[in-house]
Design a protein around this motif. Structure first.
Motif, PDB file in Angstrom:
ATOM      1  N   ASP A   1      -2.465   2.613  -8.155  1.00  7.51           N
ATOM      2  CA  ASP A   1      -1.718   3.812  -8.540  1.00  7.51           C
ATOM      3  C   ASP A   1      -2.537   5.081  -8.333  1.00  7.51           C
ATOM      4  O   ASP A   1      -1.975   6.164  -8.140  1.00  7.51           O
ATOM      5  CB  ASP A   1      -1.289   3.733 -10.012  1.00  7.51           C
ATOM      6  N   LEU A   2      -3.857   4.960  -8.397  1.00  5.02           N
ATOM      7  CA  LEU A   2      -4.728   6.129  -8.321  1.00  5.02           C
ATOM      8  C   LEU A   2      -5.240   6.392  -6.912  1.00  5.02           C
ATOM      9  O   LEU A   2      -5.901   7.409  -6.678  1.00  5.02           O
ATOM     10  CB  LEU A   2      -5.925   5.941  -9.271  1.00  5.02           C
TER      11      LEU A   2
ATOM     12  N   THR B   1       0.814  -1.219   0.000  1.00  2.09           N
ATOM     13  CA  THR B   1       0.000   0.000   0.000  1.00  2.09           C
ATOM     14  C   THR B   1       0.839   1.256   0.000  1.00  2.09           C
ATOM     15  O   THR B   1       0.327   2.357  -0.233  1.00  2.09           O
ATOM     16  CB  THR B   1      -0.926   0.019   1.241  1.00  2.09           C
ATOM     17  N   GLY B   2       2.141   1.121   0.271  1.00  2.00           N
ATOM     18  CA  GLY B   2       3.000   2.292   0.273  1.00  2.00           C
ATOM     19  C   GLY B   2       2.791   3.172   1.494  1.00  2.00           C
ATOM     20  O   GLY B   2       2.998   4.388   1.418  1.00  2.00           O
ATOM     21  N   CYS B   3       2.403   2.595   2.623  1.00  2.00           N
ATOM     22  CA  CYS B   3       2.211   3.385   3.844  1.00  2.00           C
ATOM     23  C   CYS B   3       2.381   2.475   5.053  1.00  2.00           C
ATOM     24  O   CYS B   3       2.575   1.263   4.923  1.00  2.00           O
ATOM     25  CB  CYS B   3       0.844   4.060   3.850  1.00  2.00           C
TER      26      CYS B   3
ATOM     27  N   ILE C   1     -14.651 -11.338  -4.816  1.00  2.00           N
ATOM     28  CA  ILE C   1     -13.415 -12.116  -4.670  1.00  2.00           C
ATOM     29  C   ILE C   1     -12.416 -11.364  -3.799  1.00  2.00           C
ATOM     30  O   ILE C   1     -11.805 -11.940  -2.882  1.00  2.00           O
ATOM     31  CB  ILE C   1     -12.811 -12.438  -6.045  1.00  2.00           C
ATOM     32  N   PHE C   2     -12.233 -10.068  -4.063  1.00  2.00           N
ATOM     33  CA  PHE C   2     -11.270  -9.288  -3.275  1.00  2.00           C
ATOM     34  C   PHE C   2     -11.679  -9.199  -1.812  1.00  2.00           C
ATOM     35  O   PHE C   2     -10.833  -9.088  -0.926  1.00  2.00           O
ATOM     36  CB  PHE C   2     -11.118  -7.884  -3.863  1.00  2.00           C
TER      37      PHE C   2
ATOM     38  N   ARG D   1      -5.166  -6.293  -3.859  1.00  2.00           N
ATOM     39  CA  ARG D   1      -5.454  -5.426  -5.011  1.00  2.00           C
ATOM     40  C   ARG D   1      -4.188  -4.855  -5.622  1.00  2.00           C
ATOM     41  O   ARG D   1      -4.154  -4.527  -6.802  1.00  2.00           O
ATOM     42  CB  ARG D   1      -6.385  -4.290  -4.599  1.00  2.00           C
ATOM     43  N   ALA D   2      -3.146  -4.705  -4.799  1.00  2.00           N
ATOM     44  CA  ALA D   2      -1.899  -4.130  -5.299  1.00  2.00           C
ATOM     45  C   ALA D   2      -0.956  -5.185  -5.862  1.00  2.00           C
ATOM     46  O   ALA D   2       0.058  -4.842  -6.469  1.00  2.00           O
ATOM     47  CB  ALA D   2      -1.200  -3.362  -4.175  1.00  2.00           C
ATOM     48  N   ASP D   3      -1.268  -6.458  -5.664  1.00  2.00           N
ATOM     49  CA  ASP D   3      -0.437  -7.533  -6.186  1.00  2.00           C
ATOM     50  C   ASP D   3      -0.815  -7.808  -7.639  1.00  2.00           C
ATOM     51  O   ASP D   3      -1.975  -8.116  -7.941  1.00  2.00           O
ATOM     52  CB  ASP D   3      -0.616  -8.794  -5.344  1.00  2.00           C
ATOM     53  N   VAL D   4       0.146  -7.701  -8.534  1.00  2.00           N
ATOM     54  CA  VAL D   4      -0.129  -7.798  -9.970  1.00  2.00           C
ATOM     55  C   VAL D   4      -0.701  -9.159 -10.343  1.00  2.00           C
ATOM     56  O   VAL D   4      -1.701  -9.258 -11.071  1.00  2.00           O
ATOM     57  CB  VAL D   4       1.159  -7.514 -10.785  1.00  2.00           C
TER      58      VAL D   4
END
Length: 389
Positions: free
Chosen positions: A372-373, A39-41, A253-254, A262-265
């Motif tokens: 990214d958004l 998540t970058g945090c 599913i998520f 969600r951030a895992d490609v």
């Protein structure tokens, strides 16, 4: 009192200096925030994440989507165009068989027999007939429908209150899909008309350019839109169901996975593939009668004076749709509205799964994926360095 104030001030300055030197000095061991690279945090350590006196804590930091600029939608358009062009090109043989099963139902005994018969009698190359029209038309489809849906969904859900957006999400999402698809139909109708003609009459033209010239020479540019109404009916029904089912299936599913999924490609790609397959199947079943009628109209089945494979010209298209439907029911019963359903379900499930997969892959590559958004509320970011060091 003055002395006490001076002492408190000195203590505060000392604590502030210590935190500036090392933001992790204050919390006791085991209570330090943990950096989440997905998540970058920062997140809370397990000891603080357990349910306590005040109930459970959130599974992820508070977040919202940032304001999307035109360049973001432009990148979504590129992702949609590439995804649609590749997937539709890959299933051209299945599309050829599907069209033939609808326009010549008595000539073949099922999907496999149709494919073998076409390859044996007309050559393997016939299974690739109309490829250029497919790529051109569905590149434009991807350019418009995917960013169009992204825009309309945000506009419609943002135009009502949070509660209304939750209560009326289904009709709003259906409307967003319908609006995006309606505009797209004006782009793909000429190419779909030419593609059906080239599949039904293999000798009609040797290239897309020649087919377009011959088509317009016979009836002018308006002739390319003779099939607009039936195509609108088919595509709008298909698009509405496709986007709605995909969104709900992916969310379901998520919800079963960790927030970082969600951030895992790879995880996101797998969810898109599975949700796309379900969405494509549901959309195919729901819109099949319109698809059969479109193929029959393009074939000229309900116009006795028309040549086979030729759209019947500027007529009352709603009346033509009704007449074609009645003809199908009279000749085949209600099952006539579902001619070629098996091949179309396979075609649709595969192609929509591929579309959403590639759309998400290219969005990730262009840095316009959901992760990214997203903007996170990260109160610790001002004190702790990124990366947890």
């Amino acid at each position: 009192g003055v002395k006490g104030s001076s002492s408190n001030s000195g203590l505060a300055e000392s604590v502030a200096a210590t935190l500036r030197a090392s933001a992790t000095a204050l919390p006791p061991p085991g209570m330090l925030p943990i950096w989440d690279a997905a998540t970058g945090c920062y997140g809370l350590p397990p000891a603080l994440g357990a349910t306590g006196s005040f109930g459970g804590l959130g599974r992820s930091p508070a977040q919202r989507e940032g304001v999307l600029q035109r360049d973001v939608y432009g990148k979504m358009a590129v992702a949609g165009a590439v995804g649609c062009a590749i997937t539709h090109l890959a299933v051209v043989p299945l599309d050829v068989v599907k069209t033939r099963l609808q326009t010549r139902p008595s000539a073949y005994n099922g999907l496999a027999d149709a494919a073998r018969t076409i390859a044996r009698e007309e050559g393997v190359g016939m299974l690739l007939q109309g490829s250029a029209a497919t790529v051109a038309g569905y590149s434009l489809y991807g350019v418009s429908v995917y960013p169009g849906y992204e825009i309309w969904k945000r506009v419609l859900l943002g135009s009502v209150s949070v509660q209304d957006a939750a209560d009326f999400r289904v009709p709003l999402v259906l409307l967003a899909g319908a609006l995006a698809t309606t505009f797209t139909c004006f782009l793909i109708t000429p190419f779909e008309a030419v593609r059906i003609r080239m599949v039904e009459q293999p000798e009609y033209a040797s290239s897309l350019g020649e087919a377009l010239r011959r088509y317009t020479a016979a009836g002018g540019i308006p002739a390319l839109y003779d099939g607009l109404v039936p195509l609108l009916v088919r595509q709008v029904l298909f698009g509405m169901v496709k986007f709605l089912v995909f969104d709900y299936c992916a969310d379901a599913i998520f919800a079963l996975l960790q927030p970082s999924a969600r951030a895992d490609v790879l995880t996101s790609a797998a969810v898109s593939l599975a949700s796309g397959a379900v969405a494509g199947t549901a959309a195919a079943v729901f819109s099949q009668p319109a698809d059969v009628i479109l193929s029959k109209v393009a074939q000229g089945a309900s116009c006795e004076t028309a040549d086979e494979g030729v759209l019947p010209g500027p007529v009352n298209q709603w009346a033509l749709l009704g007449a074609t439907a009645r003809t199908l029911i009279r000749e085949h019963g209600l099952s006539g509205l579902y001619l070629g359903l098996g091949s179309r379900v396979v075609w649709s499930g595969a192609i929509i799964a591929g579309q959403f997969l590639l759309y998400d892959v290219f969005k990730d590559a262009l840095h316009v994926a959901a992760s990214d958004l997203a903007l996170f509320y990260d109160a610790l970011a001002v004190a702790l360095p990124a990366g947890g060091t």
